[in-house]
Enzyme design. Sequence first.
Site, PDB file in Angstrom:
ATOM      1  N   TRP A 254      22.266 -25.073  50.815  1.00 30.15           N
ATOM      2  CA  TRP A 254      21.465 -23.720  51.159  1.00 30.15           C
ATOM      3  C   TRP A 254      21.644 -23.778  52.653  1.00 30.15           C
ATOM      4  CZ3 TRP A 254      15.528 -24.290  52.414  1.00 30.15           C
ATOM      5  CH2 TRP A 254      15.085 -22.472  52.928  1.00 30.15           C
TER       6      TRP A 254
ATOM      7  N   ASP B 156      15.303 -31.094  46.474  1.00 29.04           N
ATOM      8  CA  ASP B 156      14.943 -30.007  46.505  1.00 29.04           C
ATOM      9  C   ASP B 156      14.761 -29.137  44.656  1.00 29.04           C
ATOM     10  OD1 ASP B 156      14.118 -26.945  47.144  1.00 29.04           O
ATOM     11  OD2 ASP B 156      16.381 -26.841  48.649  1.00 29.04           O
TER      12      ASP B 156
ATOM     13  N   ALA C 271      13.847 -25.506  43.517  1.00 24.79           N
ATOM     14  CA  ALA C 271      13.107 -24.406  43.689  1.00 24.79           C
ATOM     15  C   ALA C 271      13.073 -23.449  43.219  1.00 24.79           C
ATOM     16  CB  ALA C 271      13.559 -24.119  45.848  1.00 24.79           C
TER      17      ALA C 271
ATOM     18  N   LYS D 218       9.643 -18.759  42.894  1.00 28.52           N
ATOM     19  CA  LYS D 218      10.524 -17.960  42.309  1.00 28.52           C
ATOM     20  C   LYS D 218       9.770 -17.617  40.804  1.00 28.52           C
ATOM     21  CE  LYS D 218      13.358 -18.614  45.801  1.00 28.52           C
ATOM     22  NZ  LYS D 218      13.910 -18.455  46.560  1.00 28.52           N
TER      23      LYS D 218
HETATM   24  C1  LMR Z   1      17.887 -18.011  49.555  1.00 33.31           C
HETATM   25  O1  LMR Z   1      18.044 -18.331  49.017  1.00 33.31           O
HETATM   26  O2  LMR Z   1      18.557 -16.508  49.032  1.00 33.31           O
HETATM   27  C2  LMR Z   1      16.469 -18.262  48.668  1.00 33.31           C
HETATM   28  O3  LMR Z   1      16.263 -19.126  48.904  1.00 33.31           O
HETATM   29  C3  LMR Z   1      15.889 -17.390  49.481  1.00 33.31           C
HETATM   30  C4  LMR Z   1      15.768 -17.972  51.134  1.00 33.31           C
HETATM   31  O4  LMR Z   1      14.460 -18.465  52.235  1.00 33.31           O
HETATM   32  O5  LMR Z   1      16.713 -18.115  52.060  1.00 33.31           O
END
Ligand code: LMR
Length: 394
Positions: A127, A208, A210, A243
Amino acid sequence: MLSNLTPQDPDKILALMGEFKADPRQGKIDLGVGVYKDPTGHTPIMRAVKAAEARLLETETSKSYTVLAGEPAYREAMAKMILADLYKPELTATLATVGGTGALRQGFELARMGSPEMRVFYSDPTWPNHLSILKWMGVETIPYRYFDNASRGVDFEGMKADLAQAKAGDVVLLHGCCHNPTGANLTVAQWKEIAAVIAKTGATPMIDLAYQGFGDGLEEDAQGTRIIVESFPEVLIAASCSKNFGIYRERSGVLIAIATDTKSRDLTQGAMAFLNRQTFSFPPDHGARIVTTILSDAELAADWKAELEEVRNGMLRIRANLASELRALSGSNRFDFVEQHRGMFSRLGASPEQVKKIKDDFAIYLVGDSRLNIAGLNDESVPILARAIIEAGV
Ligand code: LMR
């Protein structure tokens, strides 16, 4: 002073949200940011969340401060949901945070307090905000191989070899489930092997988490985390309720730190509360209270789990449909990985030029690394995307 500021690189995912909004084309399709959408394109409020809010409206009698670490009942409910019977209160410090991102930030800060020279090993790719936060903090980051672009699966041998290079004092950042951005995940057997590889190095794992409940199920998605917890004396977990409870804007997250003994746990708990005080003082409470209300009421919890399963199964159905469309159009099974991936995302393995063509010619927005949000699709848009993928030459 302010005139000395220089422009910051925009976050790619959030910038894409803006670009999509500004696109005047009819029938445009947003597969960018990781937000769940139902088949009509709406992000609904879950039934149990609405019911919990109604109950809170009736029963809440004060908006005075809670405690710096956030409501104990919330933190305990989240720790139990994630750790099940591995939850040992005497060894577990918990902190309510501003969303999952807040949990990550406080987790990195906490790790650095205990290990000022730490390096953070991250999956390549990861990410983007993981790296952005760590860069801003001035923390050294080291990639470990994760995604095999040829198979669109996990490069497991590469991952093991790279993680073996970590050392005591380092942090290994792992995605607990539903890997973002690829959708490629470890099997239970692989989690056990990875745990053994990291354990040999003396590094500390940080997870992590999420998307618990978006992959193979609420319990199944916690399996990797639980294997890590069973294998290490110290573990950090940054979890999000955005989420799985669909409460994105309420900013509800939790940081869990498992310590070796109660003395260390107490020190950790104190350090975590201190970090909240230095950053924003008390954490947001409304979302946390919604989550606690749901998890502590059998009926609400059952309804929430049922709706979460509807969401998860809907995404699996879209994956199956997309793979089948692509099989028909390409005359091959080279896109079957879409059906095997889990969670909200899949990385297509398309080039930036192909991603641009899909956006320019079809008004379909993917993140630049060819990540697509499965939950942004429905029965109508699946064939449109499949055609775009083939016509772009992916
Ligand atoms: C994403 O990866 O799209 C989500 O986790 C939202 C974000 O804050 O980036």
